[in-house]
Write a protein that holds these residues in place. Structure first.
Motif, PDB file in Angstrom:
ATOM      1  N   GLY A 193       3.403   1.960 -10.826  1.00 19.42           N
ATOM      2  CA  GLY A 193       3.930   1.199  -9.320  1.00 19.42           C
ATOM      3  C   GLY A 193       4.176   2.778  -8.701  1.00 19.42           C
ATOM      4  O   GLY A 193       4.541   2.292  -8.087  1.00 19.42           O
ATOM      5  N   ARG A 194       3.383   3.427  -8.878  1.00 19.38           N
ATOM      6  CA  ARG A 194       3.466   4.272  -8.153  1.00 19.38           C
ATOM      7  C   ARG A 194       2.185   4.520  -6.547  1.00 19.38           C
ATOM      8  O   ARG A 194       1.039   3.873  -7.842  1.00 19.38           O
ATOM      9  CB  ARG A 194       3.463   5.863  -8.372  1.00 19.38           C
ATOM     10  N   TYR A 195       2.687   5.127  -5.849  1.00 17.22           N
ATOM     11  CA  TYR A 195       1.110   5.045  -4.988  1.00 17.22           C
ATOM     12  C   TYR A 195      -0.160   5.429  -5.771  1.00 17.22           C
ATOM     13  O   TYR A 195      -1.368   5.384  -5.234  1.00 17.22           O
ATOM     14  CB  TYR A 195       1.666   5.544  -3.777  1.00 17.22           C
ATOM     15  N   GLY A 196       0.263   6.902  -6.583  1.00 17.48           N
ATOM     16  CA  GLY A 196      -0.831   7.569  -7.089  1.00 17.48           C
ATOM     17  C   GLY A 196      -1.446   7.053  -8.126  1.00 17.48           C
ATOM     18  O   GLY A 196      -2.339   7.052  -8.594  1.00 17.48           O
ATOM     19  N   TYR A 216      -2.855   4.165  -8.274  1.00 14.91           N
ATOM     20  CA  TYR A 216      -4.060   3.895  -7.419  1.00 14.91           C
ATOM     21  C   TYR A 216      -4.875   4.273  -7.063  1.00 14.91           C
ATOM     22  O   TYR A 216      -6.697   4.181  -6.329  1.00 14.91           O
ATOM     23  CB  TYR A 216      -3.880   2.660  -5.786  1.00 14.91           C
ATOM     24  N   GLY A 217      -5.182   5.914  -7.758  1.00 19.17           N
ATOM     25  CA  GLY A 217      -6.002   6.918  -7.000  1.00 19.17           C
ATOM     26  C   GLY A 217      -5.744   7.244  -6.361  1.00 19.17           C
ATOM     27  O   GLY A 217      -4.723   7.047  -5.561  1.00 19.17           O
ATOM     28  N   MET A 218      -6.304   8.653  -5.482  1.00 14.60           N
ATOM     29  CA  MET A 218      -5.502   9.575  -4.829  1.00 14.60           C
ATOM     30  C   MET A 218      -6.417   8.645  -2.746  1.00 14.60           C
ATOM     31  O   MET A 218      -7.761   8.794  -3.501  1.00 14.60           O
ATOM     32  CB  MET A 218      -6.569  11.063  -4.858  1.00 14.60           C
ATOM     33  N   ASP A 219      -5.500   8.523  -2.177  1.00  8.23           N
ATOM     34  CA  ASP A 219      -6.422   7.520  -1.521  1.00  8.23           C
ATOM     35  C   ASP A 219      -6.582   9.049   0.090  1.00  8.23           C
ATOM     36  O   ASP A 219      -6.622  10.467  -0.699  1.00  8.23           O
ATOM     37  CB  ASP A 219      -5.194   7.232  -0.694  1.00  8.23           C
ATOM     38  N   LYS A 220      -7.397   9.120   0.368  1.00  7.19           N
ATOM     39  CA  LYS A 220      -8.067   9.740   1.562  1.00  7.19           C
ATOM     40  C   LYS A 220      -7.315  10.332   2.450  1.00  7.19           C
ATOM     41  O   LYS A 220      -7.551  11.979   2.566  1.00  7.19           O
ATOM     42  CB  LYS A 220      -9.053   9.126   2.631  1.00  7.19           C
ATOM     43  N   ARG A 279       3.016  11.320  -1.481  1.00  8.81           N
ATOM     44  CA  ARG A 279       2.808  10.083  -1.343  1.00  8.81           C
ATOM     45  C   ARG A 279       2.291   9.720  -2.545  1.00  8.81           C
ATOM     46  O   ARG A 279       2.348   8.404  -3.099  1.00  8.81           O
ATOM     47  CB  ARG A 279       1.315  10.382  -0.427  1.00  8.81           C
ATOM     48  N   LEU A 280       2.067  10.977  -3.560  1.00 10.61           N
ATOM     49  CA  LEU A 280       1.140   9.979  -4.735  1.00 10.61           C
ATOM     50  C   LEU A 280       2.306  10.209  -6.156  1.00 10.61           C
ATOM     51  O   LEU A 280       2.222   8.358  -6.831  1.00 10.61           O
ATOM     52  CB  LEU A 280       0.429  10.969  -5.792  1.00 10.61           C
ATOM     53  N   LYS A 327       3.727   0.939   2.412  1.00  7.17           N
ATOM     54  CA  LYS A 327       3.810   2.541   3.677  1.00  7.17           C
ATOM     55  C   LYS A 327       3.143   2.756   3.415  1.00  7.17           C
ATOM     56  O   LYS A 327       2.698   3.197   4.307  1.00  7.17           O
ATOM     57  CB  LYS A 327       5.765   3.002   3.626  1.00  7.17           C
ATOM     58  N   ARG A 328       2.589   3.758   2.448  1.00  6.77           N
ATOM     59  CA  ARG A 328       1.673   4.662   1.731  1.00  6.77           C
ATOM     60  C   ARG A 328      -0.122   3.806   2.745  1.00  6.77           C
ATOM     61  O   ARG A 328      -0.895   4.980   3.214  1.00  6.77           O
ATOM     62  CB  ARG A 328       1.528   5.271   0.749  1.00  6.77           C
ATOM     63  N   TYR A 329      -0.208   2.787   1.950  1.00  6.08           N
ATOM     64  CA  TYR A 329      -1.058   2.407   2.397  1.00  6.08           C
ATOM     65  C   TYR A 329      -1.569   2.206   3.702  1.00  6.08           C
ATOM     66  O   TYR A 329      -2.628   2.578   4.517  1.00  6.08           O
ATOM     67  CB  TYR A 329      -1.128   0.860   1.912  1.00  6.08           C
ATOM     68  N   LYS A 330       0.263   1.849   4.744  1.00  8.48           N
ATOM     69  CA  LYS A 330      -0.450   1.639   5.826  1.00  8.48           C
ATOM     70  C   LYS A 330      -0.591   3.050   6.331  1.00  8.48           C
ATOM     71  O   LYS A 330      -1.648   3.521   7.748  1.00  8.48           O
ATOM     72  CB  LYS A 330       0.805   1.355   6.604  1.00  8.48           C
ATOM     73  N   GLU A 331       0.435   4.575   6.310  1.00  9.11           N
ATOM     74  CA  GLU A 331      -0.786   5.734   6.479  1.00  9.11           C
ATOM     75  C   GLU A 331      -2.109   5.712   6.293  1.00  9.11           C
ATOM     76  O   GLU A 331      -1.994   6.426   6.996  1.00  9.11           O
ATOM     77  CB  GLU A 331       1.346   6.420   5.734  1.00  9.11           C
ATOM     78  N   ASN A 332      -2.204   5.605   5.383  1.00  7.89           N
ATOM     79  CA  ASN A 332      -3.834   5.537   5.025  1.00  7.89           C
ATOM     80  C   ASN A 332      -4.019   5.373   5.733  1.00  7.89           C
ATOM     81  O   ASN A 332      -5.583   5.568   6.310  1.00  7.89           O
ATOM     82  CB  ASN A 332      -3.767   5.468   4.267  1.00  7.89           C
ATOM     83  N   GLU A 333      -4.250   3.653   6.104  1.00  8.71           N
ATOM     84  CA  GLU A 333      -4.747   3.116   6.986  1.00  8.71           C
ATOM     85  C   GLU A 333      -5.029   4.201   8.690  1.00  8.71           C
ATOM     86  O   GLU A 333      -6.246   3.844   8.997  1.00  8.71           O
ATOM     87  CB  GLU A 333      -4.779   1.753   7.479  1.00  8.71           C
TER      88      GLU A 333
END
Ligand SMILES: [Zn+2]
Length: 134
Positions: free
Chosen positions: A11-14, A16-20, A58-59, A66-72
């Motif tokens: 359930g944490r952002y991490g 899904y793997g490490m984003d850019k 972030r992870l 929100k983290r997804y949007k930051e990455n975008e």
């Protein structure tokens, strides 16, 4: 151990793997750390530490949207920067073979090959003519 990790990241952002953006922050923190160790910029050590903490934050964040949007937004900014550098590089190459003039009337940029002597330039946009030495 593997189970522990997958449960920990559940359930944490991490998970899904490490984003850019995270990868970028981690690389930046390593660079900041190296620079801080072999330069008088000791403050970079804290910058490196802050970047590292932020990466982990972030992870481990549960606010995935929100983290997804930051990455975008990070990817968008990165693309803009890439485009800017490509344009600058392109301009540099063009300047070798062309003069770039600005129309006195409408500020349109006009490309004239070098070595053409003094010529009348006609702006393709507003048809204003002006004399230039190429
Ligand atoms: Zn013009």
């Amino acid at each position: 151990m593997r189970n522990f990790f997958s449960q920990f990241f559940q359930g944490r952002y991490g998970s899904y793997g490490m984003d850019k953006l995270t990868r970028f922050l981690l690389i930046l923190s390593v660079i900041a750390l190296i620079v801080s160790l072999c330069s008088p910029f000791g403050i970079l050590y804290y910058v490196a530490f802050a970047l590292l903490i932020y990466s982990y934050f972030r992870l481990l964040s549960k606010n995935i949207t929100k983290r997804y949007k930051e990455n975008e937004s990070f990817i968008r900014i990165e693309q803009k920067i890439r485009l800017f550098f490509r344009k600058t590089q392109n301009n540099f190459v063009q300047r070798k073979h062309y003069h770039i003039y600005t129309c006195p009337q409408c500020k349109q940029k006009i490309r004239i090959p070098k070595g053409a002597g003094t010529i009348m330039v006609r702006c393709p946009k507003c048809m204003t003519e002006f004399k230039k030495k190429a």
